[in-house]
Design an enzyme around this catalytic site. Structure first.
Site, PDB file in Angstrom:
ATOM      1  N   LYS A 209       0.846  -1.198   0.000  1.00 14.52           N
ATOM      2  CA  LYS A 209       0.000   0.000   0.000  1.00 14.52           C
ATOM      3  C   LYS A 209       0.884   1.251   0.000  1.00 14.52           C
ATOM      4  CE  LYS A 209      -3.561   2.326   2.678  1.00 14.52           C
ATOM      5  NZ  LYS A 209      -4.495   2.284   3.801  1.00 14.52           N
ATOM      6  N   GLU A 215      10.548  -4.599   4.594  1.00 13.09           N
ATOM      7  CA  GLU A 215      10.659  -5.984   4.128  1.00 13.09           C
ATOM      8  C   GLU A 215      10.380  -6.068   2.623  1.00 13.09           C
ATOM      9  OE1 GLU A 215       9.011  -4.924   6.739  1.00 13.09           O
ATOM     10  OE2 GLU A 215       9.327  -6.250   8.461  1.00 13.09           O
ATOM     11  N   GLY A 270      -4.823  -1.991   4.995  1.00 16.90           N
ATOM     12  CA  GLY A 270      -4.020  -3.125   4.511  1.00 16.90           C
ATOM     13  C   GLY A 270      -4.686  -4.459   4.776  1.00 16.90           C
ATOM     14  N   ARG A 271      -5.215  -4.631   5.998  1.00 16.63           N
ATOM     15  CA  ARG A 271      -5.794  -5.928   6.367  1.00 16.63           C
ATOM     16  C   ARG A 271      -7.204  -6.116   5.803  1.00 16.63           C
ATOM     17  NH1 ARG A 271      -4.704  -2.533  10.468  1.00 16.63           N
ATOM     18  NH2 ARG A 271      -6.395  -1.723  11.755  1.00 16.63           N
ATOM     19  N   GLU A 356      -4.692  -6.790  14.633  1.00 17.97           N
ATOM     20  CA  GLU A 356      -4.226  -5.448  14.273  1.00 17.97           C
ATOM     21  C   GLU A 356      -5.399  -4.464  14.388  1.00 17.97           C
ATOM     22  OE1 GLU A 356      -2.347  -4.120  10.291  1.00 17.97           O
ATOM     23  OE2 GLU A 356      -0.650  -4.914  11.395  1.00 17.97           O
ATOM     24  N   HIS A 387      -5.260 -33.577  17.076  1.00 19.60           N
ATOM     25  CA  HIS A 387      -4.182 -34.464  17.500  1.00 19.60           C
ATOM     26  C   HIS A 387      -3.014 -33.685  18.068  1.00 19.60           C
ATOM     27  CE1 HIS A 387      -6.042 -38.121  15.961  1.00 19.60           C
ATOM     28  NE2 HIS A 387      -6.583 -37.307  15.055  1.00 19.60           N
ATOM     29  N   LYS A 507       9.264  -0.496  14.155  1.00 20.58           N
ATOM     30  CA  LYS A 507       9.863  -0.149  12.858  1.00 20.58           C
ATOM     31  C   LYS A 507      10.913   0.943  13.051  1.00 20.58           C
ATOM     32  CE  LYS A 507       5.673  -0.948  10.119  1.00 20.58           C
ATOM     33  NZ  LYS A 507       4.679  -0.371   9.235  1.00 20.58           N
TER      34      LYS A 507
HETATM   35  O1  F6P Z   1       3.215  -2.998   9.838  1.00 23.35           O
HETATM   36  C1  F6P Z   1       1.873  -3.186   9.676  1.00 23.35           C
HETATM   37  C2  F6P Z   1       1.414  -2.820   8.294  1.00 23.35           C
HETATM   38  O2  F6P Z   1       1.340  -1.446   8.164  1.00 23.35           O
HETATM   39  C3  F6P Z   1       0.084  -3.482   7.994  1.00 23.35           C
HETATM   40  O3  F6P Z   1      -0.989  -2.767   8.478  1.00 23.35           O
HETATM   41  C4  F6P Z   1       0.129  -3.605   6.518  1.00 23.35           C
HETATM   42  O4  F6P Z   1      -0.803  -4.548   6.047  1.00 23.35           O
HETATM   43  C5  F6P Z   1       1.559  -4.047   6.320  1.00 23.35           C
HETATM   44  O5  F6P Z   1       2.283  -3.311   7.279  1.00 23.35           O
HETATM   45  C6  F6P Z   1       2.117  -3.841   4.951  1.00 23.35           C
HETATM   46  O6  F6P Z   1       2.058  -2.517   4.555  1.00 23.35           O
HETATM   47  P1  F6P Z   1       2.244  -2.114   3.045  1.00 23.35           P
HETATM   48  O7  F6P Z   1       1.163  -2.717   2.256  1.00 23.35           O
HETATM   49  O8  F6P Z   1       2.192  -0.604   3.037  1.00 23.35           O
HETATM   50  O9  F6P Z   1       3.601  -2.608   2.586  1.00 23.35           O
END
Ligand code: F6P
Length: 544
Positions: A209, A215, A270-271, A356, A387, A507
């Protein structure tokens, strides 16, 4: 109304406290024995799903009071404000309009006076054209080879939904295409996902987003190098990368042509984004028509949520039951056990959606809450869980309400397996609810010395969620069911379910530590003694 009155001061809350004291020890055995119509009374249907919530520690009075609580907390008003595009994400001053992502063409949903539905469908149409090119092989890689593998790079909401949906809907997917997912910044994730692949046949969908996430940006840069070094030219990026983002300048800066970018909007959390362009890999896998079925399922549940009276509203009832156990019984967790191997990643998806959203410590006014908010969500597919950890649910000392999710029709041609699978789902709900007494065990000939160990108390609550079969439409309904249950919980607790400030601090601190790990001449460490020692140990190991 939430926000203006403290939850614990509301009349319904107080009534529920008194009611809890009266019913907390009632056993499901008695509740069922006293009321032959209980199962029918506590079963509701909507958007292709059936919710049997009769095996909960409730009476009709409980439901009446919980619904009263929802009324006093303004759940319906808040829901309507969401559908109207009001900025109910107050801390980020944003609308919350994932429901617009699945609104049919011609419907009108406005943000700041502008109808968003035509834009949503314009993106869906572009996604469909691109997905079809990949599926029919007309989209070629830089060397002219057909794309065989699609790798989604993204994390959190830009990963969990696509992976969950891909696994859930594999029987509907194009099996000639291979789908992989890279989320973790651990280089092992990228290494493993690209093992054995021909870069000339690989397409990366960089999903973020913000297009700033550490990452994702790190993995995307590694992917770029992997493609460029194998294919020998930067020009290859145009045929091997597409982006999904709200950040056009960020995408351009990375070197992806905005013509190869699929956008969405800041009013999609995002979620809550798996049905936006973030679902591009899902659409490539299952095809545009199935993707539209998925959206139709979401929309059916949206309509159910919007228009069904609270007493028969599936997500409202599920959300209220979560409040009941979380806030009155003191349950810390909620288990979600899909009786479907295809839903293996559904609990992980729900973890982000719920934790979240509702892992918050202040209400909408910024005041610290003195009531519990979101529970821990966890789970594994049944029958695997049976199990492994079900023992604790059956006989441990903790109360763990569980959602058991099953399907009437199998997807696998091994239909005799399906009877066994579903027998297990029904049996677990029965065992959890009714248990086995010492008297019953003795009558069955249990050796006296073993009887106390074999007693299962029962009275463990479960919801049974059933659908005809796991298909795109059902998956959409199921995800929307949980989205709106989370909404209901958040509205009752009076919190902002749509921000996530808690993830920021980690972060920021990681960005401070990165140079301290890399730069040999880094200044003296000024963290606490534990963090300093951990960093120093790492530096010694890496520099020796
Ligand atoms: O760190 C949490 C977050 O902001 C989530 O809410 C989001 O889904 C995820 O990181 C990834 O964010 P992006 O889509 O901006 O890379």
């Amino acid at each position: 109304m939430s926000g203006s009155q403290r939850l614990t001061d509301s009349a319904a809350w107080r009534a529920l406290q008194a009611h809890y004291a009266a019913v907390k020890d009632a056993h499901l055995r008695t509740l069922f024995a006293d009321d032959p119509g209980r199962a029918a009374r506590f079963t509701v249907e909507g958007a292709g799903l059936t919710l049997d919530y009769s095996k909960n520690r409730i009476t009709e009075e409980t439901v009446r009071l919980l619904v009263q609580l929802a009324r006093e907390r303004g759940v319906a008003e808040r829901r309507d404000a969401m559908f109207r595009g009001e900025k109910i994400n107050v801390t980020e001053r944003r609308a919350v309009l994932h429901v617009a992502l699945r609104a049919p063409r011609g419907e009108r949903i406005e943000v700041d006076g502008q109808d968003m539905v035509p834009e949503v469908h314009a993106v869906l149409d572009r996604m469909a054209a691109f997905a079809n090119q990949l599926r029919d092989g007309s989209w070629k890689g830089h060397t002219g080879k057909r794309i065989r593998t699609i790798i989604n790079i993204g994390i959190g909401g830009s990963y969990l939904g696509p992976e969950m949906a891909y696994l859930a809907l594999r029987p509907y997917s194009d099996r000639t295409l291979d789908f992989r997912f890279v989320s973790n910044v651990d280089g092992a994730n990228f290494d493993e996902a690209t093992q054995g692949l021909d870069p000339a046949e690989t397409l990366f969908v960089v999903s973020s987003k913000t297009f700033t996430t550490l990452e994702t940006m790190t993995n995307a840069a590694t992917a770029r190098k992997w493609i460029v070094s194998a294919l020998g030219t930067d020009a290859a990026v145009a045929r091997h990368f597409v982006a999904v983002s709200t950040n056009t300048p960020g995408v351009q800066k990375f070197g992806i042509d905005p013509a190869n970018m699929f956008g969405f909007w800041d009013w999609v959390g995002g979620r809550y984004s798996m049905d936006s362009a973030i679902g591009l890999s899902t659409m490539i896998a299952i095809g545009p028509e199935n993707f539209r079925e998925l959206l139709a399922g979401f929309h059916n549940m949206d309509e159910h949520f919007r228009s069904t009276p609270l007493e028969r509203n599936l997500p409202v009832l599920m959300g209220l039951l979560t409040v009941w156990y979380n806030n009155f019984f003191g349950a810390q967790t909620l288990g979600v056990m899909p009786y479907s191997a295809h839903l293996a990643r559904f609990p992980a998806y729900l973890q982000q959606l719920q934790m979240e959203s509702n892992g918050k410590h202040v209400d909408l006014t910024g005041a610290v809450v003195d009531w519990q908010t979101g529970p821990v969500i966890w789970g594994e597919p049944g029958t695997d869980g049976q199990h492994s950890f079900y023992q604790l649910i059956h006989q441990g000392t903790k109360l763990i309400p569980c959602d058991l999710i099953g399907f009437l029709q199998p997807l696998s041609p091994l239909t005799d397996h399906h009877d066994l699978l579903m027998a297990n789902m029904f049996a677990q709900a029965e065992a959890l609810g009714f248990g086995k007494t010492a008297e019953e065990l003795t009558a069955e000939g249990s050796p006296t010395f073993q009887t106390p160990f074999r007693v299962t108390e029962g009275n463990r609550p479960t919801n049974a969620i059933l659908a005809d079969r796991l298909d795109p439409r059902t998956l959409g309904s199921l995800v929307a069911l949980y989205e709106h249950s989370v909404f209901t919980q958040g509205a009752v607790w009076g919190i902002d379910s749509f921000d996530q400030w808690g993830v920021e601090l980690g972060k920021v601190l990681a960005n401070r530590i990165i140079p301290e790990l890399r730069d040999k001449a880094a200044p003296k460490l000024t963290h606490d003694s534990s963090t300093n020692a951990l960093i120093e140990r790492y530096r010694r190991a890496r520099n020796s």
